[in-house]
Structures are given as structure tokens and as C-alpha cells.
Design an enzyme around this catalytic site. Sequence first.
Site, PDB file in Angstrom:
ATOM      1  N   HIS A 156       0.852  -1.191   0.000  1.00 30.87           N
ATOM      2  CA  HIS A 156       0.000   0.000   0.000  1.00 30.87           C
ATOM      3  C   HIS A 156       0.893   1.248   0.000  1.00 30.87           C
ATOM      4  O   HIS A 156       1.912   1.279   0.689  1.00 30.87           O
ATOM      5  CB  HIS A 156      -0.925  -0.004   1.221  1.00 30.87           C
ATOM      6  CG  HIS A 156      -1.988   1.048   1.151  1.00 30.87           C
ATOM      7  ND1 HIS A 156      -1.729   2.371   1.465  1.00 30.87           N
ATOM      8  CD2 HIS A 156      -3.283   0.993   0.777  1.00 30.87           C
ATOM      9  CE1 HIS A 156      -2.843   3.076   1.294  1.00 30.87           C
ATOM     10  NE2 HIS A 156      -3.805   2.264   0.882  1.00 30.87           N
ATOM     11  N   ASN A 205      -9.573   1.506   2.890  1.00 33.80           N
ATOM     12  CA  ASN A 205     -10.669   1.715   3.851  1.00 33.80           C
ATOM     13  C   ASN A 205     -11.993   1.229   3.280  1.00 33.80           C
ATOM     14  O   ASN A 205     -12.861   0.765   4.016  1.00 33.80           O
ATOM     15  CB  ASN A 205     -10.705   3.169   4.321  1.00 33.80           C
ATOM     16  CG  ASN A 205     -11.314   4.100   3.293  1.00 33.80           C
ATOM     17  OD1 ASN A 205     -12.517   4.292   3.282  1.00 33.80           O
ATOM     18  ND2 ASN A 205     -10.497   4.647   2.400  1.00 33.80           N
ATOM     19  N   GLU A 253       0.648   4.080   1.382  1.00 31.84           N
ATOM     20  CA  GLU A 253       0.895   4.674   2.706  1.00 31.84           C
ATOM     21  C   GLU A 253       1.953   3.874   3.463  1.00 31.84           C
ATOM     22  O   GLU A 253       2.822   4.449   4.140  1.00 31.84           O
ATOM     23  CB  GLU A 253      -0.406   4.721   3.508  1.00 31.84           C
ATOM     24  CG  GLU A 253      -0.206   5.382   4.868  1.00 31.84           C
ATOM     25  CD  GLU A 253      -1.447   5.294   5.755  1.00 31.84           C
ATOM     26  OE1 GLU A 253      -2.568   5.427   5.244  1.00 31.84           O
ATOM     27  OE2 GLU A 253      -1.264   5.071   6.968  1.00 31.84           O
TER      28      GLU A 253
HETATM   29  S1  SF4 Z   1      -8.704   8.157   5.270  1.00 28.24           S
HETATM   30 FE1  SF4 Z   1      -8.695  10.357   4.914  1.00 28.24          FE
HETATM   31  S2  SF4 Z   1      -8.474  11.344   6.942  1.00 28.24           S
HETATM   32 FE2  SF4 Z   1      -7.939   9.167   7.125  1.00 28.24          FE
HETATM   33  S3  SF4 Z   1      -5.700   9.181   6.913  1.00 28.24           S
HETATM   34 FE3  SF4 Z   1      -6.579   8.714   4.881  1.00 28.24          FE
HETATM   35  S4  SF4 Z   1      -6.737  10.712   3.863  1.00 28.24           S
HETATM   36 FE4  SF4 Z   1      -6.432  11.098   6.073  1.00 28.24          FE
END
Ligand code: SF4
Length: 322
Positions: A124, A224, A126
Site C-alpha cells: 500500500h 478503507n 501509505e
Molecule cells: S482516510 Fe482520509 S483522513 Fe484518514 S488518513 Fe486517509 S486521507 Fe487522512
Amino acid sequence: MKILLAGPRGFCAGVNMAIETLETAIRLYGTPIYVFHEIVHNKHVVDRFEREGAVFVNAVDEVPEGATLLFSAHGVAPEVRRVANERRLRAIDATCPLVTKVHLEAIRYAKQNYHIFLIGHEGHDEVIGTMGQAPGAFTLVETAEDVAALPFGPEDKLAYLTQTTLSVDDASRIINALKDRFPQLVGPPKDDICYATQNRQEAVRRLSQEAQLVLVLGSQNSSNSQRLAELAREQGVPAHLIDGADEIDPAWFTGSETVVITAGASAPERVVQDCVAWLQQRFGTTATGVTVEERTVREEDVYFPLPKEIRSAAAAVQLPMG
Ligand code: SF4
């Protein structure tokens, strides 16, 4: 049929900020404008910006010297910034501040000679950016089962951090397994799963109890969004992660009187409304029709300002901001 529209859903503060940053950068500097990785993990958002002249790249050396390069909401490793600087790129940083917070925690632990377990998903964007903050100081832990094989002992200084978009339940299982095996483990005062991820999961957890089907709007590479579909399935409710109404299979709705619709943090509200319209058109002609209910389980009021380099550039030319 009853549709429960889960709230909160869709864009989070980090995604809003990243999108607005790219919009403003296009107005300020024109196109082509380069973006390191997808600005956010959503097909509709990426397609829209590609049509407007953004070029998404996976390596900084794909960007011509002197061009403008925007770092996506997922954040980047310092090495990426170094190469961008070396190529004299005009860099704009649209990293979500909640990801930056994890980066700073990583740097702090690494400086104190901790070895850091990063709970997250391999590959990922991130995770790559976070592990890049302190190369060599990290071990990625993806499941609670991984913990038994970790080659560390009671004498090691150990810390953990998490990706921001994990399942709250999975992350807490893994953290507990780590703490059981390594009682000396330290971690952030509050886990790093962001407010938007937690709130969207909470809405699905509560509302799926009333439904026979859950539709999650979002792209397959959106972490997510994937977690929202998984969570509904864990509650025993079938769930489908789709990019838009054109992926709906009418057979899913057989026997479903109540359907929850939600959207991952990078999915535009328009695709939610398209799905509602599709369902109304398809099932609205029955005697009972389709009712739509907004069900907000938690209010959100989070806003992140645009990166300062964009705000000052906009102010310098008196560019009106939205
Ligand atoms: S889901 Fe949105 S608020 Fe949460 S870390 Fe990722 S970019 Fe930031």
C-alpha cells in the site's frame, strides 16, 4: 425496499484537501501537472484529473526536470522528496496530516533506537511511505498469525504503529498479539487508525444489523473501502464493493428488503446518488416502492487547510479559493 444511507460516508478531510490541492495547482500552474501515485485511491477521481491534464507517475524520474509534482494524500518517503529536489521539481505536498503524524511517530521511535512493527498491508502506498521514514527500522506485520514468527526477544526495544485505514478490530487483535508476545512493546497513546476510517466502520457495524445487503462505493485498491465490505460480511451480511451503479447485479437484491449504502473515504457522493437512482428506477415501480433514509451515526466536522506552498502561491496571484 428501504435504503439506509450510512453517515458518515465518502470523502474525508484528507481526501477533500488533496483534491482541492490538485484543483488549485492546476489553476495556478496549468497542465501537465504530475502526481506521485494516485491522488486518492478512486477510479472516478483519478479519471477526472487525467481528463483535466494530470499525469500520475509511479517514479519521480518519470517527471521532466523543473516540472510540478504533487505528492498524494498517502504520503511519501523522504527519498522521494530528495530525488524530486535533485530534479529541481516544484513539489507540492498533499499528504494527509494524519499520515504525517504517523511519519513523525516513526522518526521519533527510530531516533530512540526502537525497532518498529508497522501493522498494515504490504504494497500500500501509505505503508511504503511510512516505512521509508526510517529504512531498516521497520518490520511489516499483516496478521495476528505473523506475530509468532517475529525474530525478536525480551531484550529488544520494540514499538508499533499502524496504517491509518485498517479494520479497527483486526488492528486491535494484532496489537494484543504483539503485546502478549512482547510485554515491553510501546505504541502511540491512541492508535493511528484515523477518525474517518473509524466512523465509517462504526456506521456500517451499526446499520448492517438492520439490513440484508450492504453496498460499498469505492475502488478495489482503496484500503478503507475494502475494510467496510469486510466488516459487513463479518456481521453476516453480504456486501459488494463497487465503483459505480454500472457494476450492480440485480440478482443481489433477491430477498433484500433493507439495503445499506456507504462509501469509502475516497469515493465521490455522486456515485452514491447514482446507485440510489438506479435502485429507485429498478425497484421503485413495485407497490411499496423504494424509501431512502439518511442514518448518521456520528457527526464529522474535520477540515484540513491546503498545503502552505499552495496557499502562499494562490495568495501571491490573488487566486480566489473555494
Ligand atoms: S482516510 Fe482520509 S483522513 Fe484518514 S488518513 Fe486517509 S486521507 Fe487522512
